[in-house]
Motif scaffolding. Structure first.
Motif, PDB file in Angstrom:
ATOM      1  N   UNK A 196       8.454   7.705   3.582  1.00 49.86           N
ATOM      2  CA  UNK A 196       8.968   7.607   2.212  1.00 49.86           C
ATOM      3  C   UNK A 196      10.330   8.303   2.106  1.00 49.86           C
ATOM      4  N   UNK A 197      10.462   9.473   2.738  1.00 52.03           N
ATOM      5  CA  UNK A 197      11.733  10.202   2.703  1.00 52.03           C
ATOM      6  C   UNK A 197      12.834   9.403   3.396  1.00 52.03           C
ATOM      7  N   UNK A 198      12.524   8.782   4.525  1.00 53.74           N
ATOM      8  CA  UNK A 198      13.519   7.976   5.245  1.00 53.74           C
ATOM      9  C   UNK A 198      13.922   6.767   4.405  1.00 53.74           C
ATOM     10  N   UNK A 199      12.947   6.144   3.777  1.00 54.14           N
ATOM     11  CA  UNK A 199      13.231   4.991   2.910  1.00 54.14           C
ATOM     12  C   UNK A 199      14.085   5.409   1.722  1.00 54.14           C
ATOM     13  N   UNK A 200      13.764   6.558   1.129  1.00 53.14           N
ATOM     14  CA  UNK A 200      14.538   7.065  -0.003  1.00 53.14           C
ATOM     15  C   UNK A 200      15.970   7.378   0.432  1.00 53.14           C
ATOM     16  N   UNK A 201      16.116   7.930   1.628  1.00 53.48           N
ATOM     17  CA  UNK A 201      17.447   8.236   2.158  1.00 53.48           C
ATOM     18  C   UNK A 201      18.258   6.947   2.351  1.00 53.48           C
TER      19      UNK A 201
ATOM     20  N   UNK B 116      17.764   4.093   0.762  1.00 45.67           N
ATOM     21  CA  UNK B 116      18.052   3.572  -0.581  1.00 45.67           C
ATOM     22  C   UNK B 116      19.201   4.340  -1.234  1.00 45.67           C
ATOM     23  N   UNK B 117      19.183   5.662  -1.093  1.00 46.49           N
ATOM     24  CA  UNK B 117      20.244   6.485  -1.683  1.00 46.49           C
ATOM     25  C   UNK B 117      21.587   6.168  -1.029  1.00 46.49           C
ATOM     26  N   UNK B 118      21.567   5.986   0.269  1.00 45.23           N
ATOM     27  CA  UNK B 118      22.799   5.660   0.992  1.00 45.23           C
ATOM     28  C   UNK B 118      23.347   4.309   0.532  1.00 45.23           C
ATOM     29  N   UNK B 119      22.482   3.323   0.398  1.00 45.34           N
ATOM     30  CA  UNK B 119      22.886   1.992  -0.048  1.00 45.34           C
ATOM     31  C   UNK B 119      23.416   2.054  -1.488  1.00 45.34           C
ATOM     32  N   UNK B 120      22.711   2.794  -2.338  1.00 49.13           N
ATOM     33  CA  UNK B 120      23.146   2.929  -3.728  1.00 49.13           C
ATOM     34  C   UNK B 120      24.506   3.616  -3.796  1.00 49.13           C
ATOM     35  N   UNK B 121      24.694   4.636  -3.001  1.00 53.38           N
ATOM     36  CA  UNK B 121      25.969   5.344  -2.960  1.00 53.38           C
ATOM     37  C   UNK B 121      27.090   4.407  -2.508  1.00 53.38           C
TER      38      UNK B 121
END
Length: 105
Positions: free
Chosen positions: A29-34, A36-41
């Motif tokens: 979940x943390x890797x997926x969130x990372x 997602x955050x990178x893509x959003x950024x």
């Protein structure tokens, strides 16, 4: 008693398995969130860049329009001033020509 110890041992093993599974899931979940955050950024950076470019283009166009308007206004004022000077010059020229040709001094 052996049965009780066996049951406790099995429960502890199962708890360790559950903990390991939970840790794996948390890492996933943390890797997926990372990601997602990178893509959003990245997307936000692109959107901000496009917005900044659009704002700069609009500011340049507005500045150029105001500059052209100011130049046109100044040109019109300069023309009116020059026309007024020419009109006065025509009056003086006419008066001087009249004096020269008519002998009136």
């Amino acid at each position: 008693m052996d049965e009780l110890l066996q049951c406790i041992h099995e429960a502890e093993q199962r708890a360790a398995e559950i903990k390991a599974e939970a840790l794996e899931e948390a890492a996933r979940i943390a890797a997926e969130a990372e990601r997602d955050a990178s893509e959003l950024s990245r997307r936000r950076a692109e959107e901000n860049k496009r917005y900044r470019e659009a704002q700069l283009k609009e500011a340049r166009e507005t500045a150029e329009k105001r500059y052209r308007e100011a130049v046109a206004k100044s040109a019109a004022e300069a023309k009116a001033y020059a026309d007024a000077l020419l009109k006065k010059a025509d009056l003086y020229t006419g008066e001087i020509a009249g004096r020269v040709s008519g002998g009136n001094r």
